[in-house]
Design a protein around this motif. Structure first.
Motif, PDB file in Angstrom:
ATOM      1  N   GLN A 177     -17.706  41.283  21.489  1.00  0.00           N
ATOM      2  CA  GLN A 177     -17.563  41.936  20.193  1.00  0.00           C
ATOM      3  C   GLN A 177     -18.727  42.887  19.963  1.00  0.00           C
ATOM      4  O   GLN A 177     -19.829  42.681  20.448  1.00  0.00           O
ATOM      5  CB  GLN A 177     -17.512  40.880  19.083  1.00  0.00           C
ATOM      6  CG  GLN A 177     -17.313  41.389  17.689  1.00  0.00           C
ATOM      7  CD  GLN A 177     -16.002  42.096  17.467  1.00  0.00           C
ATOM      8  OE1 GLN A 177     -15.872  43.266  17.851  1.00  0.00           O
ATOM      9  NE2 GLN A 177     -15.044  41.408  16.861  1.00  0.00           N
ATOM     10  N   HIS A 179     -20.945  44.966  16.898  1.00  0.00           N
ATOM     11  CA  HIS A 179     -21.291  44.897  15.475  1.00  0.00           C
ATOM     12  C   HIS A 179     -22.201  46.068  15.128  1.00  0.00           C
ATOM     13  O   HIS A 179     -23.108  46.400  15.894  1.00  0.00           O
ATOM     14  CB  HIS A 179     -22.022  43.590  15.142  1.00  0.00           C
ATOM     15  CG  HIS A 179     -21.272  42.352  15.505  1.00  0.00           C
ATOM     16  ND1 HIS A 179     -20.366  41.755  14.656  1.00  0.00           N
ATOM     17  CD2 HIS A 179     -21.292  41.595  16.629  1.00  0.00           C
ATOM     18  CE1 HIS A 179     -19.864  40.677  15.234  1.00  0.00           C
ATOM     19  NE2 HIS A 179     -20.410  40.556  16.426  1.00  0.00           N
ATOM     20  N   SER A 198     -17.247  45.325  12.511  1.00  0.00           N
ATOM     21  CA  SER A 198     -16.953  44.965  13.895  1.00  0.00           C
ATOM     22  C   SER A 198     -15.528  45.385  14.185  1.00  0.00           C
ATOM     23  O   SER A 198     -14.811  45.884  13.296  1.00  0.00           O
ATOM     24  CB  SER A 198     -17.142  43.460  14.123  1.00  0.00           C
ATOM     25  OG  SER A 198     -16.317  42.716  13.261  1.00  0.00           O
ATOM     26  N   VAL A 199     -15.104  45.185  15.405  1.00  0.00           N
ATOM     27  CA  VAL A 199     -13.723  45.524  15.758  1.00  0.00           C
ATOM     28  C   VAL A 199     -12.784  44.678  14.901  1.00  0.00           C
ATOM     29  O   VAL A 199     -12.946  43.464  14.793  1.00  0.00           O
ATOM     30  CB  VAL A 199     -13.479  45.282  17.263  1.00  0.00           C
ATOM     31  CG1 VAL A 199     -12.027  45.575  17.618  1.00  0.00           C
ATOM     32  CG2 VAL A 199     -14.431  46.141  18.091  1.00  0.00           C
ATOM     33  N   ASN A 200     -11.803  45.338  14.267  1.00  0.00           N
ATOM     34  CA  ASN A 200     -10.822  44.715  13.364  1.00  0.00           C
ATOM     35  C   ASN A 200     -11.415  44.290  12.028  1.00  0.00           C
ATOM     36  O   ASN A 200     -10.753  43.581  11.258  1.00  0.00           O
ATOM     37  CB  ASN A 200     -10.132  43.511  14.022  1.00  0.00           C
ATOM     38  CG  ASN A 200      -9.359  43.888  15.269  1.00  0.00           C
ATOM     39  OD1 ASN A 200      -8.773  44.964  15.333  1.00  0.00           O
ATOM     40  ND2 ASN A 200      -9.366  43.009  16.261  1.00  0.00           N
ATOM     41  N   ASP A 201     -12.629  44.714  11.735  1.00  0.00           N
ATOM     42  CA  ASP A 201     -13.228  44.451  10.425  1.00  0.00           C
ATOM     43  C   ASP A 201     -13.938  45.719   9.963  1.00  0.00           C
ATOM     44  O   ASP A 201     -15.164  45.842  10.046  1.00  0.00           O
ATOM     45  CB  ASP A 201     -14.205  43.277  10.496  1.00  0.00           C
ATOM     46  CG  ASP A 201     -14.783  42.919   9.133  1.00  0.00           C
ATOM     47  OD1 ASP A 201     -14.175  43.310   8.112  1.00  0.00           O
ATOM     48  OD2 ASP A 201     -15.835  42.254   9.088  1.00  0.00           O
ATOM     49  N   PRO A 202     -13.171  46.709   9.469  1.00  0.00           N
ATOM     50  CA  PRO A 202     -13.762  48.011   9.119  1.00  0.00           C
ATOM     51  C   PRO A 202     -14.432  47.998   7.755  1.00  0.00           C
ATOM     52  O   PRO A 202     -14.374  47.021   6.999  1.00  0.00           O
ATOM     53  CB  PRO A 202     -12.531  48.936   9.116  1.00  0.00           C
ATOM     54  CG  PRO A 202     -11.405  48.033   8.692  1.00  0.00           C
ATOM     55  CD  PRO A 202     -11.707  46.700   9.301  1.00  0.00           C
ATOM     56  N   THR A 209     -12.163  54.991   5.555  1.00  0.00           N
ATOM     57  CA  THR A 209     -12.237  53.769   6.353  1.00  0.00           C
ATOM     58  C   THR A 209     -13.011  54.064   7.625  1.00  0.00           C
ATOM     59  O   THR A 209     -12.732  55.040   8.318  1.00  0.00           O
ATOM     60  CB  THR A 209     -10.836  53.249   6.713  1.00  0.00           C
ATOM     61  OG1 THR A 209     -10.067  53.096   5.516  1.00  0.00           O
ATOM     62  CG2 THR A 209     -10.918  51.912   7.426  1.00  0.00           C
ATOM     63  N   TYR A 211     -14.152  52.526  11.245  1.00  0.00           N
ATOM     64  CA  TYR A 211     -13.802  51.500  12.224  1.00  0.00           C
ATOM     65  C   TYR A 211     -14.837  51.446  13.349  1.00  0.00           C
ATOM     66  O   TYR A 211     -15.381  52.473  13.752  1.00  0.00           O
ATOM     67  CB  TYR A 211     -12.431  51.808  12.859  1.00  0.00           C
ATOM     68  CG  TYR A 211     -11.280  51.800  11.902  1.00  0.00           C
ATOM     69  CD1 TYR A 211     -10.568  50.635  11.637  1.00  0.00           C
ATOM     70  CD2 TYR A 211     -10.881  52.968  11.260  1.00  0.00           C
ATOM     71  CE1 TYR A 211      -9.487  50.639  10.773  1.00  0.00           C
ATOM     72  CE2 TYR A 211      -9.811  52.981  10.383  1.00  0.00           C
ATOM     73  CZ  TYR A 211      -9.120  51.812  10.147  1.00  0.00           C
ATOM     74  OH  TYR A 211      -8.058  51.809   9.285  1.00  0.00           O
ATOM     75  N   GLN A 212     -15.078  50.243  13.826  1.00  0.00           N
ATOM     76  CA  GLN A 212     -15.890  50.048  15.029  1.00  0.00           C
ATOM     77  C   GLN A 212     -14.957  50.137  16.232  1.00  0.00           C
ATOM     78  O   GLN A 212     -14.061  49.322  16.390  1.00  0.00           O
ATOM     79  CB  GLN A 212     -16.568  48.683  15.002  1.00  0.00           C
ATOM     80  CG  GLN A 212     -17.399  48.379  16.232  1.00  0.00           C
ATOM     81  CD  GLN A 212     -18.695  49.162  16.239  1.00  0.00           C
ATOM     82  OE1 GLN A 212     -19.577  48.923  15.439  1.00  0.00           O
ATOM     83  NE2 GLN A 212     -18.815  50.113  17.154  1.00  0.00           N
ATOM     84  N   THR A 213     -15.143  51.141  17.076  1.00  0.00           N
ATOM     85  CA  THR A 213     -14.208  51.355  18.176  1.00  0.00           C
ATOM     86  C   THR A 213     -14.866  51.370  19.556  1.00  0.00           C
ATOM     87  O   THR A 213     -14.191  51.133  20.560  1.00  0.00           O
ATOM     88  CB  THR A 213     -13.455  52.682  17.992  1.00  0.00           C
ATOM     89  OG1 THR A 213     -14.404  53.756  17.890  1.00  0.00           O
ATOM     90  CG2 THR A 213     -12.601  52.646  16.729  1.00  0.00           C
TER      91      THR A 213
END
Length: 389
Positions: A177, A179, A198-202, A209, A211-213
């Motif tokens: 993951q 962060h 984190s990924v899937n928690d923008p 929005t 996003y962590q990509t």
């Protein structure tokens, strides 16, 4: 009793708007309004009363009840949840009106979803950026419009600062993951929001929005013989999906050599650094968090820190609430559309009541339900007054 209302035991059986003072007949507590003026506006006229026994017998279900009253049938139907309307000898009843109009709602919900998708395609912004830990960027500088409806919003003036980037790892050493600790500042330098994404928690703020990509390796912080620390820029040597390799070089001065020599350092992630001497031979591995020195060619090196960079995707999507609302309405109306819309017609033909009905669903169960209801209609014995023609 008010004109236009039929009641038995305080239960509504029909409504007809007629003239006050119109004659009424009373049968066992059942009041039936008879409009005195045939040209008067009547709610009952909105319903499709059938005045022919033959037309009723042609329906999907039909039956006859000898020695029965259409008013008694109406009361039984009311008890089963039907809305009942009576006009003279004719009766019309229905239930499940929502099931009749739900398909219209399904199509409207689909149009809502399509409208939201169109708004997203023509009115959104997209952007992506790779920011090293400790640096910042302005949202509006990285956003590009997607269509002619794209309009900048106030949140584009927000400054995003990357406080810290770090990763979690599996026991095997693979990255599990990413962060990023982000702070958002307004034009006055005031922090308006802070969140670790984190990924899937923008992060969501002001219609934007984040996003962590992705992730990257920005710099390696080292000390050389107690001097420093120095930030060595790290360059990607190989990127193949999740398999990445980064490298940097610490030059070593040599007055007797015309070529530049130094110590090479390679890394696949932020948790371990592989070091090679000036001849390219393997010298050892160090973790940035260990602060453990390593001596290479008489030079003592300490890996102080591995500075990562955060790969962020940003977007504005004004169509998302519309699409969500459309999908919610679609699920609701689809479920409602499975409800049956049942209609029943009846006609008093002397002492016989001719009944017919149809439904849009549950066609196999409808005859059984009708037979059960008809079995409850009382039979008239030796009394013609109970039948209103």
């Amino acid at each position: 009793m008010d004109s236009g209302t039929w009641v038995r035991s305080h239960v509504h059986i029909a409504r007809v708007f007629g003239h006050v003072g119109s004659p009424c007949s009373v049968t066992d507590g059942l009041y039936i309004q008879r409009p005195a003026d045939p040209n008067g506006i009547s709610l009952a006229r909105r319903w499709s009363f059938k005045h022919s026994a033959d037309s009723i017998r042609k329906l999907e279900f039909s039956d006859s009840l000898p020695q029965a009253s259409v008013q008694d049938l109406g009361i039984i139907l009311m008890g089963a949840g039907f809305e009942v309307f009576v006009k003279g000898p004719a009766l019309y009843a229905f239930k499940g009106m929502a099931g009749r109009f739900a398909p219209i709602g399904v199509h409207l919900a689909m149009l809502l979803v399509m409208g939201g998708a169109t708004l997203s395609a023509c009115g959104s912004f997209r952007g992506s950026v790779n920011v090293p830990q400790g640096l910042n960027f302005v949202v509006g500088d990285v956003m590009t419009p997607n269509g002619f409806l794209s309009t900048p919003i106030e949140a584009f003036n927000t400054v995003v600062h990357v406080n810290r980037f770090y990763m979690d790892y599996y026991e095997s050493g693979e990255v599990s993951q990413f962060h990023t600790d982000l702070s958002l500042f307004d034009l006055n330098g005031k922090e308006v929001m802070r969140k670790t994404i984190s990924v899937n928690d923008p992060l969501r703020y002001g219609g934007i929005t984040i996003y962590q990509t992705d992730w990257g390796f920005s710099a390696l912080q080292v000390t050389k013989n107690g001097e420093g620390p120095f930030n060595l820029a790290v360059a990607p040597l190989q990127i193949n999906g999740d398999k990445k390799l980064y490298g940097t070089f610490l030059p070593v001065a040599d007055d007797d050599s015309s070529s530049v020599k130094g110590i090479s350092m390679l890394a696949r992630d932020l948790q371990s650094i592989v070091l090679y001497d000036q001849e390219g031979k393997f010298a050892g591995v160090r973790r940035p968090s260990s602060k453990l020195p390593i001596d290479i060619d008489g030079i003592r090196i300490v890996i102080e820190d591995a500075i990562g960079s955060s790969g962020l995707d940003l977007k504005t999507d004004p169509g998302v609430p519309v699409v969500y609302a459309g999908f919610g309405a679609l699920m609701l109306t689809t479920c409602i559309s499975y409800l049956s819309h049942s209609q029943i017609w009846a006609l008093q033909d002397g002492t016989t009541v001719v009944i017919g009905g149809k439904t849009n669903r549950a066609k196999l169960e409808f005859p059984d339900e009708m037979n059960r209801l008809l079995d409850e209609v009382p039979e008239l014995v030796g009394s013609s007054d109970s039948v209103t023609s």
